[in-house]
Design an enzyme around this catalytic site. Structure first.
Site, PDB file in Angstrom:
ATOM      1  N   PRO A 121       0.841  -1.192   0.000  1.00 20.77           N
ATOM      2  CA  PRO A 121       0.000   0.000   0.000  1.00 20.77           C
ATOM      3  C   PRO A 121       0.884   1.253   0.000  1.00 20.77           C
ATOM      4  CG  PRO A 121       0.046  -0.994   2.179  1.00 20.77           C
ATOM      5  CD  PRO A 121       0.820  -1.901   1.281  1.00 20.77           C
ATOM      6  N   GLY A 171       3.741   3.657   5.472  1.00 21.89           N
ATOM      7  CA  GLY A 171       4.868   3.426   6.366  1.00 21.89           C
ATOM      8  C   GLY A 171       5.567   2.106   6.123  1.00 21.89           C
ATOM      9  N   GLY A 197       7.443   1.440   3.372  1.00 25.21           N
ATOM     10  CA  GLY A 197       8.592   1.593   2.464  1.00 25.21           C
ATOM     11  C   GLY A 197       8.226   1.426   1.005  1.00 25.21           C
ATOM     12  N   SER A 245       7.725   3.715  -1.276  1.00 20.86           N
ATOM     13  CA  SER A 245       8.546   4.578  -2.145  1.00 20.86           C
ATOM     14  C   SER A 245       9.982   4.065  -2.202  1.00 20.86           C
ATOM     15  CB  SER A 245       8.491   6.038  -1.696  1.00 20.86           C
ATOM     16  OG  SER A 245       9.236   6.237  -0.525  1.00 20.86           O
ATOM     17  N   ALA A 246      10.497   3.554  -1.093  1.00 23.00           N
ATOM     18  CA  ALA A 246      11.865   3.013  -1.096  1.00 23.00           C
ATOM     19  C   ALA A 246      11.939   1.769  -1.979  1.00 23.00           C
ATOM     20  CB  ALA A 246      12.306   2.670   0.326  1.00 23.00           C
ATOM     21  N   ALA A 247      10.900   0.917  -1.916  1.00 20.48           N
ATOM     22  CA  ALA A 247      10.903  -0.300  -2.734  1.00 20.48           C
ATOM     23  C   ALA A 247      10.802   0.050  -4.218  1.00 20.48           C
ATOM     24  CB  ALA A 247       9.759  -1.222  -2.308  1.00 20.48           C
ATOM     25  N   ASP A 297      15.104   3.798   5.168  1.00 19.83           N
ATOM     26  CA  ASP A 297      14.173   3.014   4.338  1.00 19.83           C
ATOM     27  C   ASP A 297      14.881   2.368   3.150  1.00 19.83           C
ATOM     28  OD1 ASP A 297      12.273   4.025   6.041  1.00 19.83           O
ATOM     29  OD2 ASP A 297      10.903   4.703   4.473  1.00 19.83           O
TER      30      ASP A 297
HETATM   31  O1  PMV Z   1       7.939   7.102   5.078  1.00 25.18           O
HETATM   32  P1  PMV Z   1       7.874   6.170   6.266  1.00 25.18           P
HETATM   33  O2  PMV Z   1       6.565   6.122   6.900  1.00 25.18           O
HETATM   34  O3  PMV Z   1       8.454   4.825   5.947  1.00 25.18           O
HETATM   35  O4  PMV Z   1       8.796   6.806   7.416  1.00 25.18           O
HETATM   36  C1  PMV Z   1      10.178   6.976   7.299  1.00 25.18           C
HETATM   37  C2  PMV Z   1      10.829   7.030   8.633  1.00 25.18           C
HETATM   38  C3  PMV Z   1      11.057   8.413   9.236  1.00 25.18           C
HETATM   39  O5  PMV Z   1      11.992   8.205  10.299  1.00 25.18           O
HETATM   40  C4  PMV Z   1       9.768   8.973   9.814  1.00 25.18           C
HETATM   41  C5  PMV Z   1      11.624   9.413   8.242  1.00 25.18           C
HETATM   42  C6  PMV Z   1      13.058   9.129   7.811  1.00 25.18           C
HETATM   43  O6  PMV Z   1      13.500   9.808   6.866  1.00 25.18           O
HETATM   44  O7  PMV Z   1      13.738   8.302   8.432  1.00 25.18           O
END
Ligand code: PMV
Length: 304
Positions: free
Chosen positions: A85, A89, A91, A93-95, A136
């Site tokens: 989703p 939270g 990840g 966008s990181a994935a 992330d």
């Molecule tokens: O975008 P999220 O929900 O995965 O959060 C990232 C984690 C934070 O510590 C809130 C931001 C960061 O840049 O580490």
């Protein structure tokens, strides 16, 4: 020729937000993630899923252009398939960044080493999040349980953790939440006004994360669970929880979680995690309540 990649989502078990200010965090990969596929084209191009609109669509296209240019503009069209989703939270966008970075490097004939993928994914994450700590995409690019610490002017300190015991997590959703960038900026404003108080809380989170990391390495899941509970209380003190998040945390604890907390940026909704000895019953009970959730395991280190 076609290039394919997979990048997992991630969960932060300890230390979100404080990690932005240089404190340690504990993060691990999920079993679900994002697949990318690159096929020959006239120029680098991203096929954006039609469901993605507005600012998210623009940010993804800009992030892709930035990464494609940095990878040497390989002539491919990249498509994505995500099991995660968006903006919860986990990840996503990181994935997306890591999966794209891998296929772009492959298509450009460059070695897709963890270092090269991490660097390219960082370019994309800056487009999505402004000033991400890096936890992330580092966790997602490595695909393993890590202790992470951001450092000024230097690359972060990252250590792979060998957990003697598998960590069984339940991930449950507490509804929509604001974008990470907004939650991080609002917290930065509060800490700018009341610096000493917020610094104390960040330090406490850092200490709890350090203790939790030691607990993982010792195979002490009960101590890790307690660290997660305390971490959640500190995130609440920072103003990062909501009735929906706190309610779900208490439901998970009522179902026998060794520890439960929000994961990621939090704010209003997003994902909550519970650490369980036996997650299956909790997943069944949550679903009966109508709560979207799934179980994911961080496997134990293999004995050599
Ligand atoms: O975008 P999220 O929900 O995965 O959060 C990232 C984690 C934070 O510590 C809130 C931001 C960061 O840049 O580490």
């Amino acid at each position: 020729m076609e290039h394919r990649s997979f990048a997992p989502g991630k969960v932060i078990l300890l230390g979100e937000h404080a990690v932005v200010y240089g404190h340690p965090a504990l993060a691990g990969p999920l079993q679900w993630g994002v697949r990318a596929r690159a096929k020959g084209a006239r120029r680098p191009k991203l096929e954006v899923p039609p469901s993605l609109r507005g600012a998210s669509r623009t940010a993804l296209l800009e992030a892709f252009d930035r990464a494609a240019a940095a990878a040497g503009s390989p002539k491919v069209s990249v498509s994505l398939e995500s099991q995660l989703p968006v903006s919860m939270g986990l990840g996503s966008s990181a994935a997306v960044s890591v999966a794209i970075a891998r296929v772009l490097l492959d298509a450009a004939g460059r070695p897709a080493t963890v270092a090269a993928v991490t660097q390219l994914a960082a370019e994309m994450e800056r487009e999505f999040h402004g000033t991400p700590s890096g936890v992330d995409h580092t966790c997602v690019a490595r695909g393993e349980l890590i202790a992470f610490r951001r450092r000024e002017e230097r690359s972060p300190h990252v250590r792979a953790l060998a957990s003697p015991r598998a960590l069984e997590l339940v991930v449950a959703f507490a509804g929509e939440r604001p974008p990470t960038r907004r939650t991080v900026e609002a917290l930065r404003l509060r800490q700018g006004r009341w610096g000493a108080r917020y610094r104390r809380l960040f330090e406490q989170i850092g200490a709890v994360a350090t203790e939790g990391i030691a607990a993982v390495e010792a195979g002490d899941v009960e101590a890790l669970g307690d660290a997660m509970n305390v971490n959640h209380g500190l995130l609440a003190a920072l103003g990062l929880t909501s009735p929906a998040i706190d309610g779900l945390v208490h439901v998970l604890r009522g179902y026998g979680a060794l520890g439960a907390k929000l994961t990621g940026a939090g704010g209003d909704g997003g994902a909550v995690i519970g650490l369980f000895a036996e997650p299956a019953a909790a997943v069944r009970r949550l679903r009966r309540l109508g709560v979207a959730c799934f179980a994911s395991q961080l496997p134990a280190a293999r004995k050599t």
